[in-house]
Design an enzyme around this catalytic site. Structure first.
Site, mmCIF file in Angstrom:
data_model
loop_
_atom_site.group_PDB
_atom_site.id
_atom_site.type_symbol
_atom_site.label_atom_id
_atom_site.label_comp_id
_atom_site.label_asym_id
_atom_site.label_seq_id
_atom_site.Cartn_x
_atom_site.Cartn_y
_atom_site.Cartn_z
ATOM 1 N N GLU A 232 20.138 -8.070 46.600
ATOM 2 C CA GLU A 232 20.208 -6.701 47.114
ATOM 3 C C GLU A 232 18.905 -6.327 47.818
ATOM 4 O O GLU A 232 18.914 -5.634 48.844
ATOM 5 C CB GLU A 232 20.515 -5.733 45.969
ATOM 6 C CG GLU A 232 21.953 -5.868 45.452
ATOM 7 C CD GLU A 232 22.245 -4.949 44.287
ATOM 8 O OE1 GLU A 232 23.120 -4.082 44.408
ATOM 9 O OE2 GLU A 232 21.584 -5.103 43.236
ATOM 10 N N GLY B 75 19.829 -8.221 41.856
ATOM 11 C CA GLY B 75 18.935 -7.305 42.550
ATOM 12 C C GLY B 75 18.056 -8.003 43.562
ATOM 13 O O GLY B 75 17.618 -7.391 44.544
ATOM 14 N N GLU C 297 26.255 -9.799 38.524
ATOM 15 C CA GLU C 297 26.230 -8.681 37.570
ATOM 16 C C GLU C 297 27.511 -8.572 36.745
ATOM 17 O O GLU C 297 27.478 -8.139 35.588
ATOM 18 C CB GLU C 297 25.994 -7.360 38.316
ATOM 19 C CG GLU C 297 24.573 -7.156 38.811
ATOM 20 C CD GLU C 297 24.314 -7.810 40.165
ATOM 21 O OE1 GLU C 297 23.227 -7.580 40.727
ATOM 22 O OE2 GLU C 297 25.202 -8.549 40.663
ATOM 23 N N ALA D 294 17.185 -8.151 38.480
ATOM 24 C CA ALA D 294 16.606 -7.213 37.524
ATOM 25 C C ALA D 294 15.994 -7.955 36.347
ATOM 26 O O ALA D 294 16.439 -9.046 35.982
ATOM 27 C CB ALA D 294 17.669 -6.239 37.029
#
Length: 695
Positions: free
Chosen positions: A106, A103, A126, A62
């Site tokens: 992911e 992310g 995270e 992110a």
């Protein structure tokens, strides 16, 4: 301009993420990836898709700057983008090099196949920002690694090379070089052989002992998580992979992620993350400035501080010339450095040959002439202006043109030191914190004439020796110790008013401080603060204000090194023990100065001490000593034991509300005999009145 590159290689669409440096998955990049995927799906000549990044990064995850802003919710959100990849009717292969974290990992989990370079860095970090993977990571990773391996990766936030995961279902192939050719070949093979799509969400999670393991994990994490809710939330999210259907588990994972996003602990950790990056942005220093070379460093003083400073550079492979005035002191300093390295070797952190390699980088000397070729000289001598000036006069005479001259002073006027040389533009403050080879903080003090390239070079050097560097202007105590003086004064005032040292320390340690102020004083040596107070009084031409701390010093109670200070210490032990002698000294001081003791609660102790820090921090900002409030937070987090989950004193003030802080300070300032320092700083009042914050 698109943040992706789109091209076709035969019947395969190649989508390349192109947002340097780490392909952060901001709103624009998410939209462009989806647009490129739709283009590939709409093209009948395209039979497969390969998604890749740069050699440096597949994706670092992110865009942290967007967290907590409306952009993070702009469609397509990351979960929707990943679902689009996973449900693609055409095979999607991820080709992974460099950083693949958060992310970014992911996103790769949404692909049907994954090919990674062996040294690709894989992580779901995270938890280090007080969060959990919020785009399916807690559900997909266990299906590929197994429950235990996935949970360990998620709860620790650790980074591992792809090679370590070579034999898991996470990767279909691990390459030594560029993974793109292998990914393109795999895409062609999948199409040619008509292989069924391998959606991670459809993989079965076969864990017969799952509940027993999860309970063990809960107990372990609960015991070690401290004030942070995220680690245990990570366990509960991973547990959903066992107990809930995939789509329901995704929904609950997202709810947990958003809950953590709003927590003060996550706000604090994200603040620290961005603050560390902002600290390197230097007013008046253009990016990309040509730096001075630093290939050899000279350190004056082989004591605890000088030896620790030398170790920082040696650890980074930079040769050090270590100077002392006496052979005995030099031998003692070298022996201490060797002992530190040998202790590290015994703990398995160094190999025996590394100990010798590092010691070989140190050239001991008793002669300033040995500094003729160093690029940077740092003094770590007694904290007295006359002594510092003598050292800089000697350095000025022997160091080559362009060599940087640095003082490790923690209080003294750097500009006065610089004026004693013929090269004030080359002079800078490098204030290390003890033990210098352990503490992360480095205050980089910018003098009135310090050259911009000297400042930029020292900031870059700080990163090279793995320090968190913060720039300070010149004032007594710079950022950290100037604020510490007000913190100490607040603690001293509490003693006068009725509190005991152990009560103050207990309240502040419960707040989260690594150590209370009186324990810190005993550890550092009360004589150091005594000398500083006497110096300041002499410089101001005023009598030394009486204090209990001075009474302790007059009695020879300097702390741990003398076996007694605010506390007493048994021989060979460091446990602080409440001492009736201290309590008698306090009681006598109160009687002598007309202080009537009263009951003081823990909340008042925290308010007075922490708000004193905040108030002085506001003055430091207004004076231009610190460039930004987050710099002050970094100083206190990395040098003074402020609790990370509160984000530093200035963010803590934002969290409780600046009007609340101002009202409390006004209350303290209105008390009979209150010191003028309790008056709220004008900047603090201005921000509170306008509804603004420090950060």
């Amino acid at each position: 301009m698109s943040s992706t590159h789109y091209e076709t290689r035969g019947h395969t669409a190649l989508i390349t993420l192109a947002v340097p440096p780490v392909n952060g998955l901001g709103a624009a990049l998410r939209a462009d990836i989806l647009r490129a995927l739709d283009r590939a799906l709409a093209d009948p000549s395209v039979q497969a898709v390969v998604l890749t990044g740069s050699e440096r990064a597949f994706s670092g995850g992110a865009d942290v700057k967007e967290l907590g802003t409306p952009l993070v919710a702009r469609e397509p959100r990351l979960p929707a983008l990943i679902a689009a990849l996973e449900t693609s009717p055409k095979p999607v292969v991820a080709a992974i090099s460099g950083v693949c974290m958060g992310g970014g990992l992911e996103l790769a989990l949404g692909a049907h196949w994954r090919v990674a370079r062996a040294d690709a860095q894989i992580a779901l970090p995270e938890v280090k920002l007080g969060l959990l993977p919020g785009a399916g990571g807690t559900q997909r990773l266990p299906r590929l690694l197994g429950l235990e391996a996935a949970l360990n990766l998620i709860v620790s936030g650790a980074t591992v090379p792809a090679a370590k995961l070579k034999d898991t279902a996470l990767f279909d192939e691990v390459t030594d070089g560029d993974p793109l050719p292998a990914a393109l070949a795999l895409a062609e093979k999948v199409v040619a052989e008509g292989l069924p799509l391998r959606r991670t969400r459809d993989r079965a999670l076969n864990e017969p002992d799952a509940e027993a393991f999860l309970q063990f994990a809960r107990n372990t994490v609960r015991a070690s998580a401290g004030p942070y809710p995220a680690p245990l939330k990570c366990v509960e999210a991973v547990a959903l992979a066992v107990s809930k259907p995939f789509d329901e588990a995704l929904r609950l994972e997202r709810e947990a992620f958003l809950s953590l996003m709003g927590s003060p602990e996550s706000r604090a950790l994200r603040h620290v993350f961005t603050a560390e990056r902002a600290a390197g942005k230097l007013p008046g220093v253009p990016e990309g400035m040509l730096l001075r070379p630093v290939n050899a460093v000279g350190v004056i003083g082989a004591g605890t501080m000088g030896g620790g400073i030398a170790m920082n550079f040696v650890n980074a492979g930079i040769p050090v010339v270590l100077l002392e005035t006496r052979q005995e002191a030099l031998d003692k300093g070298l022996a201490t450095i060797r002992r530190n390295y040998e202790n590290s070797a015994r703990r398995g952190k160094l190999k025996a040959e590394q100990v010798e390699q590092r010691m070989a980088l140190i050239t001991p000397t008793l002669d300033y002439a040995s500094f003729a070729d160093v690029d940077l000289a740092i003094e770590a001598v007694f904290e007295q202006m006359d002594v510092k000036r003598q050292v800089f006069t000697a350095l000025d005479a022997v160091c080559k043109p362009g060599a940087m001259l640095a003082s490790n002073t923690s209080y003294l006027d750097l500009d006065a030191i610089a004026r004693g040389t013929g090269r004030p533009r080359d002079v800078i403050g490098l204030h290390f914190f003890s033990p210098a080879n352990v503490m992360r903080l480095l205050e980089v003090v910018r003098g009135a004439e310090t050259a911009p390239d000297v400042l930029a070079t020292c900031m870059a050097l700080a990163r090279r020796i793995k320090k968190v560097a913060v720039v300070s202007g010149v004032c007594d105590g710079f950022i950290g110790n100037r604020m510490l003086a007000r913190y100490g004064a607040a603690a001293s005032g509490l003693i006068n008013a009725g509190a005991l040292p152990q009560q103050v320390d207990k309240a502040l340690q419960a707040f989260g401080m690594a150590m209370g102020p009186f324990r810190v004083g005993d550890l550092a040596g009360l004589d150091i603060g005594w000398a500083t107070r006497k110096r300041r009084a002499a410089e101001a031409g005023v009598p030394l204000q009486p204090s209990v701390a001075d009474r302790l010093c007059e009695a020879g109670r300097f702390g741990q090194k003398t076996g007694a200070g605010w506390y007493r210490y048994e021989a060979g032990k460091r446990d602080p023990l409440p001492d009736p002698v201290t309590e008698d000294l306090i009681a006598a001081f109160r009687r002598e100065h007309g202080h009537t003791p009263r009951a003081i609660g823990a909340d008042e102790i925290v308010e007075r001490c922490i708000y004193a820090l905040v108030n002085e921090g506001a003055r430091i900002l207004a004076d231009g000593i610190a460039a930004r409030a987050s710099d002050i937070d970094l100083v206190y987090l990395n040098g003074y034991g402020f609790p990370a989950h509160r984000g530093g004193p200035m963010l803590y003030a934002d969290t409780v509300g600046l009007p609340t802080v101002v009202r409390a300070l006004q209350r303290f300032a209105s008390e009979p005999g209150a010191d003028v320092s309790w008056q709220p700083a004008p900047l603090l009042v201005q921000l509170a009145d306008s509804g603004k914050t420090f950060n």
